[in-house]
Motif scaffolding. Structure first.
Motif, PDB file in Angstrom:
ATOM      1  N   ALA A  80       0.786  -1.218   0.000  1.00 47.69           N
ATOM      2  CA  ALA A  80       0.000   0.000   0.000  1.00 47.69           C
ATOM      3  C   ALA A  80       0.820   1.270   0.000  1.00 47.69           C
ATOM      4  O   ALA A  80       0.283   2.368  -0.076  1.00 47.69           O
ATOM      5  N   ASP A  81       2.115   1.179   0.153  1.00 47.42           N
ATOM      6  CA  ASP A  81       2.958   2.362   0.192  1.00 47.42           C
ATOM      7  C   ASP A  81       2.846   3.108  -1.118  1.00 47.42           C
ATOM      8  O   ASP A  81       2.935   2.532  -2.195  1.00 47.42           O
ATOM      9  N   SER A  82       2.736   4.435  -1.043  1.00 43.74           N
ATOM     10  CA  SER A  82       2.503   5.221  -2.259  1.00 43.74           C
ATOM     11  C   SER A  82       3.764   5.863  -2.801  1.00 43.74           C
ATOM     12  O   SER A  82       3.706   6.612  -3.768  1.00 43.74           O
ATOM     13  N   ASN A  83       4.947   5.627  -2.183  1.00 46.87           N
ATOM     14  CA  ASN A  83       6.143   6.272  -2.710  1.00 46.87           C
ATOM     15  C   ASN A  83       6.595   5.581  -3.997  1.00 46.87           C
ATOM     16  O   ASN A  83       6.001   4.628  -4.445  1.00 46.87           O
ATOM     17  N   THR A  84       7.654   6.109  -4.597  1.00 43.28           N
ATOM     18  CA  THR A  84       8.057   5.642  -5.915  1.00 43.28           C
ATOM     19  C   THR A  84       8.954   4.423  -5.865  1.00 43.28           C
ATOM     20  O   THR A  84       9.259   3.857  -6.909  1.00 43.28           O
ATOM     21  N   ASP A  85       9.427   4.025  -4.702  1.00 40.22           N
ATOM     22  CA  ASP A  85      10.236   2.820  -4.604  1.00 40.22           C
ATOM     23  C   ASP A  85       9.386   1.596  -4.913  1.00 40.22           C
ATOM     24  O   ASP A  85       8.182   1.559  -4.624  1.00 40.22           O
TER      25      ASP A  85
ATOM     26  N   THR B 170      23.809 -14.244  -5.879  1.00 34.40           N
ATOM     27  CA  THR B 170      23.321 -12.885  -6.090  1.00 34.40           C
ATOM     28  C   THR B 170      24.209 -11.896  -5.341  1.00 34.40           C
ATOM     29  O   THR B 170      24.674 -12.175  -4.238  1.00 34.40           O
ATOM     30  N   ASP B 171      24.429 -10.726  -5.947  1.00 32.95           N
ATOM     31  CA  ASP B 171      25.193  -9.692  -5.266  1.00 32.95           C
ATOM     32  C   ASP B 171      24.368  -8.413  -5.188  1.00 32.95           C
ATOM     33  O   ASP B 171      23.223  -8.353  -5.655  1.00 32.95           O
ATOM     34  N   ALA B 172      24.946  -7.377  -4.586  1.00 31.36           N
ATOM     35  CA  ALA B 172      24.212  -6.134  -4.361  1.00 31.36           C
ATOM     36  C   ALA B 172      23.771  -5.476  -5.659  1.00 31.36           C
ATOM     37  O   ALA B 172      22.669  -4.922  -5.747  1.00 31.36           O
ATOM     38  N   SER B 173      24.622  -5.532  -6.686  1.00 35.82           N
ATOM     39  CA  SER B 173      24.268  -4.880  -7.946  1.00 35.82           C
ATOM     40  C   SER B 173      23.069  -5.542  -8.607  1.00 35.82           C
ATOM     41  O   SER B 173      22.208  -4.871  -9.190  1.00 35.82           O
ATOM     42  N   LEU B 174      22.991  -6.869  -8.508  1.00 36.22           N
ATOM     43  CA  LEU B 174      21.850  -7.568  -9.090  1.00 36.22           C
ATOM     44  C   LEU B 174      20.586  -7.302  -8.272  1.00 36.22           C
ATOM     45  O   LEU B 174      19.496  -7.125  -8.835  1.00 36.22           O
ATOM     46  N   MET B 175      20.703  -7.258  -6.939  1.00 37.41           N
ATOM     47  CA  MET B 175      19.562  -6.905  -6.104  1.00 37.41           C
ATOM     48  C   MET B 175      19.020  -5.530  -6.490  1.00 37.41           C
ATOM     49  O   MET B 175      17.808  -5.324  -6.606  1.00 37.41           O
ATOM     50  N   SER B 176      19.921  -4.583  -6.690  1.00 41.36           N
ATOM     51  CA  SER B 176      19.514  -3.233  -7.072  1.00 41.36           C
ATOM     52  C   SER B 176      18.796  -3.223  -8.421  1.00 41.36           C
ATOM     53  O   SER B 176      17.800  -2.514  -8.602  1.00 41.36           O
ATOM     54  N   ALA B 177      19.317  -4.024  -9.360  1.00 37.89           N
ATOM     55  CA  ALA B 177      18.683  -4.094 -10.683  1.00 37.89           C
ATOM     56  C   ALA B 177      17.282  -4.690 -10.593  1.00 37.89           C
ATOM     57  O   ALA B 177      16.371  -4.262 -11.303  1.00 37.89           O
ATOM     58  N   TRP B 178      17.101  -5.675  -9.729  1.00 43.10           N
ATOM     59  CA  TRP B 178      15.762  -6.242  -9.527  1.00 43.10           C
ATOM     60  C   TRP B 178      14.828  -5.212  -8.923  1.00 43.10           C
ATOM     61  O   TRP B 178      13.680  -5.059  -9.336  1.00 43.10           O
ATOM     62  N   GLU B 179      15.327  -4.483  -7.931  1.00 40.38           N
ATOM     63  CA  GLU B 179      14.476  -3.504  -7.242  1.00 40.38           C
ATOM     64  C   GLU B 179      14.060  -2.366  -8.153  1.00 40.38           C
ATOM     65  O   GLU B 179      12.938  -1.853  -8.052  1.00 40.38           O
ATOM     66  N   SER B 180      14.929  -1.974  -9.056  1.00 44.31           N
ATOM     67  CA  SER B 180      14.606  -0.873  -9.966  1.00 44.31           C
ATOM     68  C   SER B 180      13.794  -1.326 -11.167  1.00 44.31           C
ATOM     69  O   SER B 180      13.234  -0.494 -11.881  1.00 44.31           O
TER      70      SER B 180
ATOM     71  N   ALA C 290       5.477  -6.767  -8.909  1.00 49.95           N
ATOM     72  CA  ALA C 290       4.524  -6.073  -9.788  1.00 49.95           C
ATOM     73  C   ALA C 290       5.236  -5.092 -10.709  1.00 49.95           C
ATOM     74  O   ALA C 290       4.856  -4.915 -11.868  1.00 49.95           O
ATOM     75  N   HIS C 291       6.301  -4.458 -10.200  1.00 52.57           N
ATOM     76  CA  HIS C 291       7.013  -3.468 -11.017  1.00 52.57           C
ATOM     77  C   HIS C 291       7.769  -4.128 -12.163  1.00 52.57           C
ATOM     78  O   HIS C 291       8.046  -3.489 -13.171  1.00 52.57           O
ATOM     79  N   GLN C 292       8.117  -5.413 -12.007  1.00 46.60           N
ATOM     80  CA  GLN C 292       8.797  -6.132 -13.078  1.00 46.60           C
ATOM     81  C   GLN C 292       7.810  -6.713 -14.085  1.00 46.60           C
ATOM     82  O   GLN C 292       8.117  -6.818 -15.268  1.00 46.60           O
TER      83      GLN C 292
END
Length: 260
Positions: free
Chosen positions: A5-10, A39-49, A75-77
């Motif tokens: 339910a969070d409405s921010n852009t993340d 998995t590393d931090a860069s891949l986690m970041s790519a998934w999140e974005s 959902a964002h992916q």
């Protein structure tokens, strides 16, 4: 915990991590403990974005880690089809079109020989001895190089099965160098999964193309730039993470080989 339910852009995936006060590195380590992946931090970041789409095994692991449903976390992916590097950049990422068999093998050898950080190889049809030898040399000479081999079904040729055995003699997949697993061998199942063919390092990649002269042949291809290569490295790592591990000598020897 609910992050829907969070409405921010993340993305919900990022909000789930932040809700647990985890850094990207901590979340990657926790996920790897669940999946056995790399998995590393860069891949986690790519998934999140949303720049990369999370594979089946890592999706299940993240749902377990964050205790949230996949339709929320991803959902964002899933809201729009992922855009490939070629679609977004056009032919600018193509360094050279390889029209001769000798040029193709030479370019593949060069990619393997030039790898220092990551070397991803996909497909089950490799049988070019110079190319396989270049991979083995890179693995032997550069202990920090992380090598991924993604099979699509069992090896088609005995020479590839022998190559896998030599890799296992060179490195122990269960070992860690500076905390990092440096050898990953996995087989994508089921067998009807679309086979992909490429070799990619952190700086360049080659994608072989099917021959006009026979259904089983590959005698041309394209040499791709660093931008495309990085994308293929991520793709191969994700494919390997969701594949069935084939990381013991006994497991490799048990694989059926179509042609001896």
């Amino acid at each position: 915990m609910s992050v829907a339910a969070d409405s921010n852009t993340d993305s919900a995936l990022k909000r789930a991590r932040l809700a647990l006060n985890m850094t990207l590195e901590e979340a990657a380590d926790a996920l790897n403990a669940i999946t056995g992946g790399a998995t590393d931090a860069s891949l986690m970041s790519a998934w999140e974005s949303g720049r990369r789409r999370t594979g089946k095994r890592n999706r299940a692991g993240l749902c377990q880690l964050y205790r949230e449903r996949p339709e929320v976390l991803f959902a964002h992916q899933d809201g729009a089809e992922a855009t490939s590097v070629l679609e977004s950049s056009g032919t600018a990422v193509v360094v050279k079109v390889l029209t001769r068999w000798t040029d193709l093998v030479e370019a593949m050898v060069d990619v393997a020989a030039g790898a220092r950080e990551h070397l991803v190889v996909t497909g089950s049809r490799s049988r070019e001895k110079a190319y396989l030898a270049a991979i083995e040399t890179a693995v032997a000479q550069h202990p920090d190089l992380v090598h991924y081999r993604v099979l699509y079904g069992p090896p088609r040729h005995r020479v590839l099965a022998d190559h896998l055995l030599r890799l296992l003699e060179l490195r122990d997949p269960s070992a860690r160098r500076n905390g990092v697993k440096t050898l990953h061998i996995g087989m994508v199942e089921p067998t009807e999964a679309l086979e992909r063919f490429f070799v990619a390092s952190e700086t360049a990649a080659v994608v072989p193309l099917p021959s006009f002269h026979g259904a089983e042949g590959f005698d041309g291809g394209v040499l791709l730039s660093r931008e495309a290569a990085v994308g293929l490295v991520h793709h191969g790592r994700e494919a390997c993470a969701s594949a069935r591990p084939v990381e013991t000598i006994e497991a490799v020897r048990a694989l059926p080989v179509r042609h001896n």
